[in-house]
Design an enzyme around this catalytic site. Structure first.
Site, PDB file in Angstrom:
ATOM      1  CG  HIS A  58     -56.381 -29.947  -8.045  1.00 52.67           C
ATOM      2  ND1 HIS A  58     -56.205 -30.177  -6.533  1.00 52.67           N
ATOM      3  CD2 HIS A  58     -57.734 -30.363  -8.002  1.00 52.67           C
ATOM      4  CE1 HIS A  58     -57.160 -30.670  -5.992  1.00 52.67           C
ATOM      5  NE2 HIS A  58     -58.310 -30.692  -6.773  1.00 52.67           N
ATOM      6  CG  HIS A  60     -61.078 -29.499  -8.531  1.00 49.93           C
ATOM      7  ND1 HIS A  60     -61.129 -30.666  -8.413  1.00 49.93           N
ATOM      8  CD2 HIS A  60     -61.568 -28.998  -9.864  1.00 49.93           C
ATOM      9  CE1 HIS A  60     -61.133 -31.184  -9.642  1.00 49.93           C
ATOM     10  NE2 HIS A  60     -61.548 -30.438 -10.641  1.00 49.93           N
ATOM     11  CG  ASP A  62     -62.651 -28.393  -3.136  1.00 51.67           C
ATOM     12  OD1 ASP A  62     -62.439 -28.216  -4.506  1.00 51.67           O
ATOM     13  OD2 ASP A  62     -62.652 -29.492  -2.476  1.00 51.67           O
ATOM     14  CG  HIS A  63     -58.313 -28.143  -3.525  1.00 52.08           C
ATOM     15  ND1 HIS A  63     -57.681 -28.961  -2.865  1.00 52.08           N
ATOM     16  CD2 HIS A  63     -59.455 -28.661  -3.984  1.00 52.08           C
ATOM     17  CE1 HIS A  63     -58.064 -29.993  -2.756  1.00 52.08           C
ATOM     18  NE2 HIS A  63     -59.406 -29.846  -3.273  1.00 52.08           N
ATOM     19  CG  HIS A 116     -58.682 -35.022  -8.728  1.00 48.41           C
ATOM     20  ND1 HIS A 116     -59.750 -35.216  -8.399  1.00 48.41           N
ATOM     21  CD2 HIS A 116     -58.683 -33.561  -8.276  1.00 48.41           C
ATOM     22  CE1 HIS A 116     -60.534 -34.465  -7.962  1.00 48.41           C
ATOM     23  NE2 HIS A 116     -59.950 -33.316  -7.795  1.00 48.41           N
ATOM     24  CG  ASP A 135     -59.064 -33.216  -4.319  1.00 48.17           C
ATOM     25  OD1 ASP A 135     -58.717 -33.162  -2.880  1.00 48.17           O
ATOM     26  OD2 ASP A 135     -59.817 -32.448  -4.632  1.00 48.17           O
ATOM     27  CG  HIS A 173     -61.667 -33.628   0.344  1.00 46.81           C
ATOM     28  ND1 HIS A 173     -62.859 -32.857   0.144  1.00 46.81           N
ATOM     29  CD2 HIS A 173     -61.087 -33.394  -0.945  1.00 46.81           C
ATOM     30  CE1 HIS A 173     -62.543 -32.253  -0.637  1.00 46.81           C
ATOM     31  NE2 HIS A 173     -61.642 -32.318  -1.436  1.00 46.81           N
TER      32      HIS A 173
HETATM   33 ZN   LIG Z   1     -60.162 -31.677  -6.719  1.00 50.18          ZN
END
Ligand SMILES: [Zn+2]
Length: 262
Positions: A58, A60, A62-63, A116, A135, A173
């Site tokens: 996805h 985001h 941090d990905h 998400h 996530d 995570h």
């Molecule tokens: Zn995420």
């Protein structure tokens, strides 16, 4: 004749609590959700691996934040969700698609798992019994609903729960302890959950990752897969968080409760 080394998955810790997953055969590698290029480059150098593909679940940061740096000097495919626009993606994917990684002699199939984020996808290695779910599903929990509805998320989680019990759940995570604390509040009578929490506390005390988990363990202990259980519904009702017993309403009430839980 060279012996083909078995495939393995190595965790690359990043940021405060992310895991970037490196799939490799001791020569070639693919990385899942490289939010940061620096620890990925370090792992590739340390293990002497050639990076051949990037897989994104996805959008985001941090990905996907490491994609530009990782592809600056590499001509490699970047797989990502067709329903999200992520800079650098060269091969958009949606449910029913497959990913072939020839240098790793493996294929992954795609599931659409919105909730998400609106276009979130998951990668399933059926032969290896591996799930890379970003996530969506966490050890003991699930992702926040930033872009999707509770109804969408229940459908997405149901697809993951339908995978074989021995499927390894490579979530993104290390949220397990706080997830399990919440799970115990939601389902205090679950003996498997109590045992899992004790084990996870031990693992964290020893500095070990609590992931991957398995689909079987999640089905036994994760409230976001267990929201149809009578004990969980009764807990929500007695706390005045739920009227009636509609499953999607129960899931929504659980997610709402978790959002404010400390
Ligand atoms: Zn995420």
């Amino acid at each position: 004749m060279s012996v083909r080394q078995p495939l393995q998955v190595t965790a690359i810790p990043a940021f405060a609590d992310n895991y970037l997953w490196l799939i490799h055969n001791h020569q070639h590698a693919a990385v899942v959700d490289p939010g940061d290029a620096v620890p990925v480059e370090a792992a590739l150098a340390q293990l002497d691996l050639t990076l051949d593909a990037i897989l994104l679940t996805h959008h985001h940061r941090d990905h996907a934040g490491g994609v530009a740096a990782l592809t600056a000097a590499r001509e490699i495919p970047v797989y990502g969700p067709a329903r999200e626009s992520i800079a650098g993606v060269t091969i958009p994917l949606s449910e029913g698609d497959g990913v072939s990684l020839p240098s790793l002699a493996m294929t992954l199939s795609i599931l659409d798992v919105p909730g998400h984020t609106a276009g979130h996808i998951a990668y399933v290695g059926h032969e290896q019994h591996w799930l890379f779910c970003g996530d969506t599903l966490f050890a003991g929990g699930c992702g926040r609903l930033f872009e999707g509805t509770p109804a969408q998320m229940t459908q997405s989680l149901a697809k993951l729960a339908a995978l074989p019990d021995n499927t390894a759940v490579y979530c993104a995570h290390e949220y397990t302890l706080s997830n399990l604390r919440f799970a115990l509040a939601a389902e205090p009578g679950n003996a498997e959950l109590t045992a899992r929490y004790a084990q996870a506390q031990q693992q964290r005390a020893e500095g070990k990752a609590t992931v991957p988990s398995t689909i079987g363990l999640e089905k036994q202990t994760n409230p976001f897969l267990r929201y149809r259980q009578p004990a969980l519904i009764a807990q929500l009702q007695s706390d005045n968080r739920l009227e009636g017993d509609d499953p999607v309403a129960a899931f929504a009430a659980l997610r709402e409760w978790k959002n404010g839980y400390r």
